[in-house]
Motif scaffolding. Sequence first.
Motif: not given
Length: 286
Positions: A190-199
């Motif tokens: 499972i490949i997910n994408i998110h903005h690198s502002f996390l956390p």
Amino acid sequence: MSSVLLLSCPDQQGVVAATAEFIADQGGNIVHAEQYVKREADADGGVFFQRVVFDLVRSDVTHESLLDAIRPLADKLDMTVDLRDSSTPIPTAIMCSKQGHCLYDLLTRWRSGEMPMDLRVVISNHPDHADIAGHMGVPFVHLPVTKETKPQQEAAVLATLAEYEVDLVVMARYMQILSDDFVSHYPMKIINIHHSFLPAFIGANPYRQAHERGVKLIGATAHYATADLDEGPIISQDTTHVSHRENVAELTARGRDVETVVLARAVRAHLEHRVAVHGHQTIVYN
């Protein structure tokens, strides 16, 4: 038949030679090979990783017979082996919510032949992108979810993935947290994408939060989904510089551009069998 061999084992003398000899004995011709040794500062030795691409010219050698033939070598060298037929695309599903930029990008790359996947189905908790999936010739399954119906919806998603015999799940801005049970059905698939502002910027409207803080650099991270939220092994990352002149909408657009590129890069690496997972890290071959 073209094959890709991903292997790892304790670093030791003769691994490259033994692997090359095995491939030659099976009638294979190596067309590309790359290796890496990961050394731990607090441990003796290291871990050897290799990716070998080779063509098979003997008609009597099959993917199954290769797997059987390599087992004695793997046992001898304490080797973990992942052997793939690169001529067979991986059956893939894309999951999305209301934001469609990553979905549209992947669909376009797939239809143009740039993304070598066997795209079986698009699954969404919203109906917004049914038309584009239909236009591209991909089945679209709408499975709405609420806090109360999440277990039932996840069961329906898993049933859909099983129905389409999916082997890779791409979360193209699918804005739902997957349960540990769901992730366990597809470990490192499972490949997910998110903005690198996390956390630093969690929750809703991360780009608005970033704008309010006057950030000068935004980015995105693609990683494998694990039971630890947003902490799975990282496959690809990228950043872009921004300035005080950009408003929230412009910042969001810039961020989405990065997200699409990073996700596509990560998905392609997985599809081309260029990713080896070692603990919390990945080795991504060129």
